[in-house]
Design a protein around this motif. Structure first.
Motif, PDB file in Angstrom:
ATOM      1  N   TYR A 342       5.639  59.661  68.796  1.00  0.00           N
ATOM      2  CA  TYR A 342       6.552  59.209  67.751  1.00  0.00           C
ATOM      3  C   TYR A 342       6.214  57.810  67.246  1.00  0.00           C
ATOM      4  N   ALA A 343       5.885  56.896  68.142  1.00  0.00           N
ATOM      5  CA  ALA A 343       5.636  55.514  67.734  1.00  0.00           C
ATOM      6  C   ALA A 343       4.501  55.440  66.703  1.00  0.00           C
ATOM      7  N   GLU A 344       3.470  56.225  66.908  1.00  0.00           N
ATOM      8  CA  GLU A 344       2.349  56.227  65.966  1.00  0.00           C
ATOM      9  C   GLU A 344       2.769  56.832  64.632  1.00  0.00           C
ATOM     10  N   VAL A 345       3.540  57.928  64.678  1.00  0.00           N
ATOM     11  CA  VAL A 345       4.036  58.550  63.446  1.00  0.00           C
ATOM     12  C   VAL A 345       4.942  57.581  62.702  1.00  0.00           C
ATOM     13  N   ARG A 346       5.816  56.864  63.457  1.00  0.00           N
ATOM     14  CA  ARG A 346       6.754  55.901  62.850  1.00  0.00           C
ATOM     15  C   ARG A 346       5.986  54.800  62.126  1.00  0.00           C
ATOM     16  N   LYS A 347       4.940  54.308  62.754  1.00  0.00           N
ATOM     17  CA  LYS A 347       4.151  53.227  62.176  1.00  0.00           C
ATOM     18  C   LYS A 347       3.512  53.654  60.850  1.00  0.00           C
ATOM     19  N   GLU A 348       3.038  54.923  60.816  1.00  0.00           N
ATOM     20  CA  GLU A 348       2.364  55.415  59.617  1.00  0.00           C
ATOM     21  C   GLU A 348       3.349  55.763  58.509  1.00  0.00           C
ATOM     22  N   MET A 349       4.523  56.295  58.874  1.00  0.00           N
ATOM     23  CA  MET A 349       5.454  56.834  57.887  1.00  0.00           C
ATOM     24  C   MET A 349       6.470  55.813  57.364  1.00  0.00           C
ATOM     25  N   LYS A 350       6.707  54.755  58.139  1.00  0.00           N
ATOM     26  CA  LYS A 350       7.779  53.825  57.766  1.00  0.00           C
ATOM     27  C   LYS A 350       7.516  53.182  56.410  1.00  0.00           C
ATOM     28  N   GLY A 351       6.270  52.834  56.140  1.00  0.00           N
ATOM     29  CA  GLY A 351       5.963  52.231  54.846  1.00  0.00           C
ATOM     30  C   GLY A 351       5.962  53.236  53.720  1.00  0.00           C
ATOM     31  N   ARG A 352       5.691  54.481  54.024  1.00  0.00           N
ATOM     32  CA  ARG A 352       5.647  55.507  52.991  1.00  0.00           C
ATOM     33  C   ARG A 352       7.050  55.977  52.607  1.00  0.00           C
ATOM     34  N   TYR A 353       7.948  55.998  53.585  1.00  0.00           N
ATOM     35  CA  TYR A 353       9.332  56.437  53.328  1.00  0.00           C
ATOM     36  C   TYR A 353      10.300  55.357  53.822  1.00  0.00           C
ATOM     37  N   PRO A 354      10.340  54.231  53.137  1.00  0.00           N
ATOM     38  CA  PRO A 354      11.158  53.110  53.629  1.00  0.00           C
ATOM     39  C   PRO A 354      12.656  53.372  53.563  1.00  0.00           C
ATOM     40  N   ARG A 355      13.094  54.315  52.740  1.00  0.00           N
ATOM     41  CA  ARG A 355      14.529  54.564  52.608  1.00  0.00           C
ATOM     42  C   ARG A 355      15.048  55.550  53.651  1.00  0.00           C
ATOM     43  N   HIS A 356      14.182  55.965  54.560  1.00  0.00           N
ATOM     44  CA  HIS A 356      14.596  56.888  55.624  1.00  0.00           C
ATOM     45  C   HIS A 356      14.511  56.170  56.964  1.00  0.00           C
ATOM     46  N   PRO A 357      15.396  56.509  57.881  1.00  0.00           N
ATOM     47  CA  PRO A 357      15.438  55.788  59.163  1.00  0.00           C
ATOM     48  C   PRO A 357      14.223  56.098  60.036  1.00  0.00           C
ATOM     49  N   TRP A 358      13.670  55.050  60.617  1.00  0.00           N
ATOM     50  CA  TRP A 358      12.578  55.162  61.580  1.00  0.00           C
ATOM     51  C   TRP A 358      12.903  54.245  62.759  1.00  0.00           C
ATOM     52  N   PRO A 359      13.894  54.579  63.564  1.00  0.00           N
ATOM     53  CA  PRO A 359      14.359  53.679  64.625  1.00  0.00           C
ATOM     54  C   PRO A 359      13.314  53.510  65.720  1.00  0.00           C
ATOM     55  N   ASP A 360      13.410  52.374  66.398  1.00  0.00           N
ATOM     56  CA  ASP A 360      12.519  52.153  67.536  1.00  0.00           C
ATOM     57  C   ASP A 360      12.823  53.134  68.663  1.00  0.00           C
ATOM     58  N   ASP A 361      14.122  53.449  68.825  1.00  0.00           N
ATOM     59  CA  ASP A 361      14.550  54.316  69.929  1.00  0.00           C
ATOM     60  C   ASP A 361      15.105  55.622  69.364  1.00  0.00           C
ATOM     61  N   PRO A 362      14.276  56.673  69.225  1.00  0.00           N
ATOM     62  CA  PRO A 362      14.760  57.932  68.642  1.00  0.00           C
ATOM     63  C   PRO A 362      15.736  58.662  69.559  1.00  0.00           C
ATOM     64  N   TRP A 363      15.762  58.270  70.854  1.00  0.00           N
ATOM     65  CA  TRP A 363      16.632  58.963  71.798  1.00  0.00           C
ATOM     66  C   TRP A 363      18.113  58.691  71.502  1.00  0.00           C
ATOM     67  N   SER A 364      18.396  57.477  71.075  1.00  0.00           N
ATOM     68  CA  SER A 364      19.799  57.098  70.881  1.00  0.00           C
ATOM     69  C   SER A 364      20.200  57.012  69.411  1.00  0.00           C
ATOM     70  N   ALA A 365      19.228  57.233  68.488  1.00  0.00           N
ATOM     71  CA  ALA A 365      19.525  57.130  67.059  1.00  0.00           C
ATOM     72  C   ALA A 365      20.363  58.333  66.609  1.00  0.00           C
ATOM     73  N   THR A 366      21.084  58.128  65.528  1.00  0.00           N
ATOM     74  CA  THR A 366      21.905  59.202  64.970  1.00  0.00           C
ATOM     75  C   THR A 366      21.060  60.078  64.060  1.00  0.00           C
TER      76      THR A 366
END
Length: 376
Positions: A342-366
């Motif tokens: 997930y961390a690698e996917v988050r790093k790549e996707m966060k800039g491409r989809y900035p309006r969508h949540p990419w939390p550091d901790d996906p376990w506790s995110a809503t």
């Protein structure tokens, strides 16, 4: 027979074998003695006498001449056969083939004799019939009702009949499907999914004792499950999706249908609060493919383990999608994905989809299926 009669009269045709004819004549004399027939062999016979005898030896090879082709004959066993171009039987209305070579289309009549129809009717009166028959006309894609005079499988005469008998119509439409294949039926993606779900459960949970609904099994049992669905119908396209669905499910009681829906559901709830479809499929050999849940990654935040079906026996194959619906990862181990990928996917996707949540901790995110409000 003609060569033998000529031999007995002191003549031998140019293509006849004198020694062979002598052997046959001697054998005939022995048979006459054994059956205590004192008369000598006749010098000639009526043209139909031999055929009228052979129909009792080869009742399945009695032939009736084709209406437009004097070399072609319909046989009483349902097949067709041809004479050689120079055959002396050419044009005879009825024949019997004492020697026949079966081929892919028409058989080839190697030896035969003409038959007298009056003798045939006297010998086999029960095999002559007249009645209404309904058949499928592939060219017109419609049923044709005819009043037919028959000798076994041979149609001697056919005329248009009146009203189509419902039972005969159902049988003819069933035969049409047997000829055209199951694809002639009004399948929908939903019905194919139901078939795949049942076949998958048969493999995953054999103790359910579900009926075989593979294409091969369906074709082999058309009269049991499909024919009743054609009752009252005279066209293939009169069978709709709902009727086909009920026909496919015939033989499954209400409780078993409920079990199928529970153990192999069409949809499953995900942490975002929505339900997403599960896609089932079968391999070419009929074995089940892994069921697929395609879902946006953000909708699974907070979920630790891969969802399972079939009473927990079968994990779903997760197609984790980007906010744009593009596949990011395929996995059956969601826990490992969160921990290692997930961390690698988050790093790549966060800039491409900035309006969508990419939390550091996906376990506790809503989990969510929405983008973040503007300005956040």
């Amino acid at each position: 027979w003609r060569a033998l009669a000529a031999f007995r009269n002191g003549r031998v045709a140019g293509d006849a074998h004198r020694g062979g004819l002598a052997t046959i004549d001697a054998a005939a004399r022995q048979w006459r003695r054994r059956v205590r027939e004192d008369a000598s062999a006749p010098a000639e016979l009526d043209a139909h006498v031999l055929g009228d005898l052979l129909i009792h030896a080869f009742p399945d090879r009695i032939g009736f001449r084709h209406a437009t082709d004097p070399l072609r004959y319909a046989l009483s066993n349902g097949r067709t056969a041809r004479l050689f171009d120079d055959s002396s039987l050419r044009g005879e209305p009825w024949i019997v083939a004492s020697e026949l070579r079966f081929e892919a289309r028409d058989g080839l009549i190697l030896r035969g004799a003409p038959v007298d129809e009056a003798a045939l009717r006297q010998a086999f009166p029960e095999r002559f019939s007249t009645g209404d028959h309904v058949r499928w006309d592939a060219d017109r894609r419609a049923l044709v009702a005819q009043r037919e005079a028959r000798f076994d499988a041979i149609v001697l005469d056919a005329r248009p009949a009146g009203r189509v008998d419902p039972a005969q119509a159902a049988g003819a439409l069933t035969e049409a499907v047997r000829e055209l294949g199951l694809e002639a039926l009004p399948w929908t993606p939903g019905l194919r999914q139901w078939q795949a779900r049942v076949q998958s459960l048969r493999a995953w949970m054999p103790e359910l004792d579900l009926p075989d609904r593979s294409d091969a099994a369906l074709l082999a049992t058309l009269d049991q499950w499909l024919r009743p669905a054609f009752t009252g119908k005279t066209r293939l396209d009169a069978l709709d999706e709902a009727t086909l669905g009920e026909a496919l499910k015939s033989g499954l009681d209400w409780s078993l249908r409920q079990r199928i829906d529970t153990l192999a559901p069409t949809r499953i709830a995900v942490p975002s609060g929505l339900e997403r479809p599960i896609d089932y499929g079968l391999e070419h050999d009929g074995s089940p493919r892994a069921p697929v849940l395609a879902v946006k990654l953000q909708e699974l935040f907070g979920l630790g383990d891969t969802p399972r079906i079939a009473d927990g026996r079968v994990p779903l194959t997760l197609h984790l999608l980007s906010p744009g619906g593009k596949p990011l990862q395929v996995t059956q181990d969601l826990r490992s994905f969160w921990a290692n990928t997930y961390a690698e996917v988050r790093k790549e996707m966060k800039g491409r989809y900035p309006r969508h949540p990419w939390p550091d901790d996906p376990w506790s995110a809503t989990a969510t299926h929405r983008a973040k409000p503007r300005g956040t």
